[in-house]
Design a protein around this motif. Structure first.
Motif, PDB file in Angstrom:
ATOM      1  N   ASP A  30       0.839  -1.197   0.000  1.00  0.00           N
ATOM      2  CA  ASP A  30       0.000   0.000   0.000  1.00  0.00           C
ATOM      3  C   ASP A  30       0.876   1.251   0.000  1.00  0.00           C
ATOM      4  N   CYS A  65       3.286  -0.571   3.762  1.00  0.00           N
ATOM      5  CA  CYS A  65       2.876  -1.814   4.414  1.00  0.00           C
ATOM      6  C   CYS A  65       2.456  -2.849   3.360  1.00  0.00           C
ATOM      7  N   CYS A  82      -0.609  -5.353   2.315  1.00  0.00           N
ATOM      8  CA  CYS A  82      -2.047  -5.564   2.536  1.00  0.00           C
ATOM      9  C   CYS A  82      -2.467  -6.913   1.952  1.00  0.00           C
ATOM     10  N   VAL A 130      -5.959  -9.138   1.214  1.00  0.00           N
ATOM     11  CA  VAL A 130      -7.409  -9.087   1.132  1.00  0.00           C
ATOM     12  C   VAL A 130      -7.923 -10.499   0.854  1.00  0.00           C
ATOM     13  N   GLY A 134      -0.660  -5.070  13.438  1.00  0.00           N
ATOM     14  CA  GLY A 134      -1.430  -4.942  12.207  1.00  0.00           C
ATOM     15  C   GLY A 134      -2.846  -4.453  12.476  1.00  0.00           C
ATOM     16  N   MET A 149      -7.082  -4.783  10.877  1.00  0.00           N
ATOM     17  CA  MET A 149      -7.975  -5.567  10.022  1.00  0.00           C
ATOM     18  C   MET A 149      -9.308  -4.834   9.899  1.00  0.00           C
ATOM     19  N   ARG A 150      -9.846  -4.816   8.671  1.00  0.00           N
ATOM     20  CA  ARG A 150     -11.151  -4.234   8.397  1.00  0.00           C
ATOM     21  C   ARG A 150     -12.044  -5.324   7.793  1.00  0.00           C
ATOM     22  N   THR A 163      -9.644  -7.266   5.130  1.00  0.00           N
ATOM     23  CA  THR A 163      -8.451  -6.543   4.671  1.00  0.00           C
ATOM     24  C   THR A 163      -7.500  -6.410   5.854  1.00  0.00           C
ATOM     25  N   ILE A 164      -6.322  -7.020   5.730  1.00  0.00           N
ATOM     26  CA  ILE A 164      -5.317  -7.004   6.807  1.00  0.00           C
ATOM     27  C   ILE A 164      -4.091  -6.260   6.288  1.00  0.00           C
ATOM     28  N   CYS A 165      -3.647  -5.269   7.038  1.00  0.00           N
ATOM     29  CA  CYS A 165      -2.444  -4.499   6.666  1.00  0.00           C
ATOM     30  C   CYS A 165      -1.440  -4.547   7.800  1.00  0.00           C
TER      31      CYS A 165
END
Length: 872
Positions: free
Chosen positions: A813, A817, A819, A821, A856, A858-859, A869-871
């Motif tokens: 991103d 980071c 990301c 998904v 991290g 998460m959304r 979605t993990i960043c």
């Protein structure tokens, strides 16, 4: 207004002018002028012809205010006429001063409407001739150099900011800042208040001006906003005796100064629209070249002000001035573009005043200055008019304008980085009035020009500076790794000649000289260095563009080395020298720059403004193009670096042999340690891999043997989780950098292991590029999170029997980071679980624990299915 009937007779009580023939008008002892409503002269009697020096045939049919007597094209004269014509009741009487040469004359003027349609009378009666306060005109004679220098010094001491008088189109009151009592005023100030000027002395400003005016000034002073400088002046429109004035107020040198100016009515005098000013400023902002910028400001300045010629006048480092841009009317043959003017044309005290004072406008060069009453001093201290718009100008300057053929004028300061860079100058061959709104527009335009010029010059300087710093860095880099320092500086893709646009260079190290390009020979360079070292006070850097003027021996090699830039090491044993070749230039002066001097009225010497501005050519030899100030900084830094490199090299040579054996021993020990470590790492890897394989195999066998489908699924899930750790371990060991893991490759292999869980009709799609590296610890956490979420999606995203896919995407991103998904097109997460625990509560707790460990985020979204979605 005059008292009398609507159809007045002759002002002296004689015959009615409307009934007189031309011969009868010529017999009158006072001047008579008849105009139509436009201001065109229709009758002009003999007395007025004698008074003005113009024959009737030269005047009839011409515009009286703009062509015949342009000194009357002011709100106080022409404006009164226009206002009376519009009202249909012109009836005015006032005193006016005509600036005739050699002596101005005060006259009584009467204007009224004639009986004939569209005809108006003006009568002019001389009252007194005035003594004009100018220097005596004496013939220019050549004087010796010492006399001329003394004269120029006297000119430089002229107190131009305390002239004791103002220009006549304005009035001035000087008040005490504590009592507000008028301490002094201009001799014409009484007209605005319907009394004599002497009657104003001692009066309080609050008794003279409307309450709104005194209230506003009181508030401004309370805020400390009333202070010296054009930006701190307060301007207020007021009415006095039914007439509109603009009052400009500022406080300076222990006085409150109030300037009054009668303002035009109903656009009688052209003023630019706001759109015109905005467009002019916008044009300046769009220009990126200094020369084009100067041309733009003169063109826009002439359009806004109506001056016949507008110049940009730039000062050089010696305060000579160059006309670098010009816009003028076609019928003015005289052009000043490209001419240079000596510094003595604008002496030091005038330049100092330009830095702080507002733009200066002269309506009529031949004006009769209006003195201050009761005198130009208060308690023995001259009244300082530095910031007064109406300040009277130096007689020498006005004579200079006369010799130049200029009458009306303006000059606005161009301030760049707090320093006087130049002037925007306006010239008019006749008197030229500029309305207050236009003067404000000029200030805005010139300030915008100054700011844009500052930006353009800064960009250019930054570009050139970066180029030089890059060349300097390249030289420093080569020096750091070179055994031959002179060779590093004199040979290769970047040399000393890449700095400062030099045409020759030399390095001097303990009397050893190395040369590059066009430079004096070694003996001449050593003699030059000895001369530099002998200068007092001692310097570590030096620059000149005319070396032979300071060091006569350099005349022998003037053609190749008229310019010198030198920098010494701190111990002055080493030196770097750059040379520039001679540039023979022809300078076009605006007249002979040698100022003529003559005898002053008091018997001393007086500078006479130059009478000729014809192009006067001078050839300048023995000089190069000048160096920039920052050139010295870069040269000195390079010399210091050279000294540091030499010192470090000597020290390194002294210790290198002593450390050589120690370094060899250390290298041998490190090679042994690395070999042992490699064996150990391989052994650990082998054991970890075997252990993980055994556990995974056991779980897989148990899953096959389990009779209960749910148990088999649980064992298969545990197998996949173990394999995710194994995949991370494998990626770590196989990576060239043991600190980082290719996360795309790791997740792709993980999905291959999880694919059997999906079964038929469920696709597991992976989109991950190669070479996306991340730290080992984060890779482990991401892999475990991926295993949990992919497993959940396979098990819960779709109803039993429904086909579908689970997609995994890995990408970087904007924040640096990684990301990940994980998405499906199934039934999505229940709305009440999106923010918390999902199916399989233990798995989600594992995910949250891993997120905390790798810092991290998460959304979770329901977008055509579930999306995680993990960043990290």
């Amino acid at each position: 207004m005059r008292n009398g009937s609507a159809m007045p007779t002759c002002p002296d009580g004689g015959a009615d002018l409307d009934t007189l023939a031309d011969a009868d008008l010529d017999a009158l002892s006072f001047g008579v002028i008849q105009l139509d409503g436009r201001g065109i002269v229709t009758r002009y009697n003999a007395a007025e012809s004698r008074f003005s020096g113009r024959r009737p045939e030269e005047v009839l049919g011409r515009h009286f205010f703009r062509e015949v007597a342009p000194c009357t094209n002011l709100p106080a004269f022409h404006g009164r006429f226009l206002q009376g014509v519009r009202s249909g009741a012109l009836d005015e009487s006032f005193v006016y001063t005509f600036s005739f040469t050699p002596r101005p004359v005060r006259v009584a003027v009467t204007m009224w409407k004639a009986r004939s349609p569209d005809r108006f009378w003006i009568t002019v009666r001389p009252l007194e001739y005035l003594e004009k306060r100018t220097r005596a005109a004496v013939p220019a004679i050549e004087q010796n150099a010492s006399a001329e220098q003394e004269t120029l010094s006297a000119c430089a001491r002229e107190t131009i900011h305390m002239p004791g008088a103002i220009q006549p189109h304005m009035a001035l009151l000087v008040a005490d800042p504590v009592t507000w009592c008028v301490r002094a005023c201009s001799a014409n100030a009484g007209e605005a208040f319907g009394c004599g000027a002497d009657d104003l002395i001692g009066r309080v400003l609050g008794d003279l001006f409307p309450a709104t005016f005194t209230s506003e000034i009181t508030q401004v002073r309370a805020r400390a906003d009333l202070a010296p400088g054009p930006a701190r002046q307060v301007q207020l429109p007021i009415q006095l005796g039914g007439i509109d004035y603009l009052a400009s107020v500022h406080e300076h040198a222990g006085n409150i100064l109030v300037e009054l100016e009668r303002v035009p009515q109903d656009r009688d005098f052209a003023v630019p629209s706001r759109a015109a000013v905005r467009n002019a400023v916008s044009r300046l902002r769009s220009v990126t070249d200094a020369k084009e910028l100067a041309q733009a400001v003169v063109e826009e300045g002439r359009a806004l002000t109506g001056f016949e010629r507008v110049l940009v006048y730039r000062f050089d480092r010696d305060w000579n001035g160059d006309a670098i841009a010009e816009s003028k009317v076609e019928d003015w043959e005289q052009s000043l573009l490209g001419l240079r003017f000596p510094a003595s044309d604008i002496p030091a005290q005038a330049r100092a005043l330009y830095v702080i004072a507002p733009p200066r406008f002269v309506v009529d060069r031949d004006y009769a200055p209006v003195p201050l009453l009761p005198g130009d001093r208060l308690e023995g201290v001259p009244i300082d008019l530095s910031f007064a718009t109406s300040r009277s100008l130096s007689p020498s300057h006005l004579e200079y304008q006369r010799n130049l053929g200029v009458n009306g004028s303006m000059s606005a300061s161009i301030i760049v980085d707090g320093r006087l860079w130049g002037l925007v100058i306006g010239h008019h061959r006749q008197p030229h009035y500029v309305a207050p709104e236009t003067r404000a527009a000029v200030s805005t335009l010139v300030e915008a020009f100054s700011l844009r010029l500052e930006g353009v010059q800064a960009d250019d300087l930054s570009r050139r500076y970066r180029q030089h710093v890059a060349a300097q860095a390249a030289l420093l880099d080569r020096m750091a790794g070179a055994e031959d320092l002179a060779g590093a500086l004199l040979h290769g893709p970047v040399t000393l000649l890449n700095l400062f646009d030099a045409t020759g260079a030399a390095i001097v190290d303990d009397r050893e000289v190395c040369l590059l390009g066009a430079a004096p020979d070694q003996g001449q360079v050593l003699d030059l260095v000895d001369w530099l070292l002998g200068q007092e006070p001692a310097q570590t850097s030096f620059a000149t563009e005319h070396l032979s003027h300071l060091y006569p021996q350099a005349a022998a090699y003037r053609s190749m080395a008229s310019g010198l830039l030198a920098a010494f090491s701190p111990d002055r044993r080493r030196a770097l020298l750059w040379f520039r070749h001679e540039v023979v230039r022809t300078v076009a002066w605006g007249g002979d720059p040698r100022r003529p001097v003559g005898e002053a009225p008091d018997g001393g010497t007086a500078v006479l403004p130059r009478r000729s501005f014809e192009r006067w050519l001078e050839e300048k030899a023995g000089s190069s193009t000048p160096w920039e100030t920052w050139h010295l900084d870069i040269a000195k830094a390079l010399a210091d670096a050279l000294d540091g490199v030499v010192w470090r090299q000597n020290r390194q040579i002294a210790t290198l042999n002593a450390k050589q054996e120690e370094l060899i021993a250390v290298l041998l020990d490190k090679e042994k340690l690395l070999a042992q470590k490699d064996v150990l790492v391989r052994e650990v890897d082998h054991r970890v891999k075997n252990s993980l394989q055994i556990v995974a195999s056991f779980l897989q066998m148990q899953a096959r043997a389990a009779g209960d489908p749910s148990s088999a699924a649980a064992l298969q899930e545990a197998y996949a989780r173990v394999m995710s750790v194994a995949r991370v371990h494998g990626s770590l060991y196989q990576a060239e950098n043991v600190e980082e893991v290719d996360i795309g490759q790791t997740i792709r292999r993980l999905c291959e292991d999880l694919a059997p869980i999906a079964g038929d009709g469920r696709d597991l799609v992976v989109r991950a590029g190669e070479g996306l590296m991340m730290p080992y610890r984060k890779a482990v956490g991401i892999s475990i999170i991926a295993a949990e979420l992919i497993t959940n999606a396979i098990k819960y995203a779709y109803p039993p029997g429904q086909t579908g896919s689970v997609e995994v995407r890995i990408s970087p991103d904007a924040d640096g980071c990684v990301c990940m998904v994980i998405s499906d097109q199934g039934r999505g997460f229940p709305a009440d679980l999106v923010a918390g625990v999902g199916p399989g509560g233990l798995g989600m707790r594992v995910v949250k624990a891993m997120l905390d460990q790798i810092n991290g985020r998460m959304r979770i979204e329901n977008v055509n299915g579930a999306r995680f979605t993990i960043c990290a």
